[in-house]
Design a protein around this motif. Sequence first.
Motif: not given
Length: 387
Positions: A225-247
Motif C-alpha cells: 500500500r502506498g506504492y505508485i501504481g499499487s494494486n491488489k494483485g491478480e491472484l488474490p482478486d480472482k480467488l475472492m471472486r471464484s469458488r473454483s478449486k482449479v487454477i
Amino acid sequence: MDRVSIYEYDRKNRERVVKAIEEAGGQILSWSFFAKDQSKFELPPGTLSVFIDLSSLFYNEDRADALIAPAELLLNIIQQEQSVALYVIIERQYSKQVRDLLYYKIDEVLDLEDFLEIEKDPIQNIVDIDQSDFENVLAYLNQNLFGNELFKKRLKEELTKYRLFNRIGQQPIFSVLICGASGIGKTEVARLLHQKLAADEPMIKINFGNYSAQDALNSLIGSPRGYIGSNKGELPDKLMRSRSKVILIDEFEKASKAVYNFFLQLLEEGKFTDSLGREYDLDKYIIIFTSNMPKERIGEFLAPELRSRFSYKCAFWPLSTQEKEQYVAFKSEHYLEKIKHECPGLDSTLQASDIIDIDVSRYSNMRDINSEIMRQITDALYAQIVK
C-alpha cells in the motif's frame, strides 16, 4: 469497556446472506446509511433486526485507516440501541483488518453463515468428492481431451495418490507442470477440470505472457500500500471472486525469479500471504502450470528445487492424424447438437459428416482446427442465420 462481536461472511455468499436476512424480517444496510447522523436513524417499519455491513469502508484500502472512526461510532450505537437487534457484519477478507484496528471494541469474530443457518454451497474439489464422482471427472476429461493417453493414465494415478495424502495432511496442493507446443491441449486440462468441478464459477487463470518480468510478483499478489501504481494483485482478486478449486498458470516460463520463489513456497506450504498481509489457504486446490518450452529446456528457467515441488511433470505431444480426425468428428457433432437445442430455428437435420471436410494434415494447432470447424458450420447455416 463493553465490546461487540462482529460477523464475517464470504463475499461469494452475499446473495444468500441477504436473502436469509430478509426472510427473517431483517435489513442489511451499509455503514453509509448512518454516516449523515450517527446519533439518529429510522429503520423501515416492522424491522426485527439490522445487519450493518462495514465492508465498503475497506474497498479503498488506502483510506481504510482514516474511515475507521465511523465504524467505531457504529459500534457505539449498537451498544446503546435496545429497540432492535443490531449486528455488524463484514466480508471475510477484511475482518482481520477491522479486528486489528478496533481490537479494543471487538469481542470476537463469528461466522455469519453459521449464525443465519445458511447451508454453505458445496465447493467441489477433487479431494472431497466421492469415488464415483472422481471417476466421472476423469471420464469427462478423457472423453474431451484428445491424444496424450499416457498423461491421462498417469494423471489418474497421481490424483488418486493426492486424494489419499491430502486427507492425512501431507499434500495441500496438487500441481501439474505441462510443457509442449502451443495449441495441443495443455490449457484444456485446466478448463475441463474446472468445468466438472465448478462450471458456474469464473475460471481462475493467470497468464504470465501478460506480465513484465520486472514487476511480475507485484502484479501477481499486489504491491505494498502506498506504492505508485499499487494494486491488489491478480491472484488474490480472482480467488475472492471464484469458488473454483482449479487454477491455470499459463506461459509459466515467462515468470520472473521472484515469482518462481513465490511458487516454491506456495507449493510447499499450500498457503500464501498477499502484499496487504492477508493469508490465502489453497488446500485442496489443483494448479495447472503450462509452458510452451520443450521439456528439454525446462531446466533453463526452473531450478531443481522448484521442479521437485510439482506433483506431476509431463510433456504433451502433437496429436496424430487419427487423433485429429477423431477430434474433428467429436467437436463438430458437439457443436451441431448444441445448435439444435439452443437455436431451434436453424436446420436440425445437418450431419457433421455432410458439411465438415478438413485436411487435418495442414494443422498442428488444435485451435486452428476448431476455428475451421466453426467456419464450415457457419457456412452451411449462413443463409438461415442471416434471416
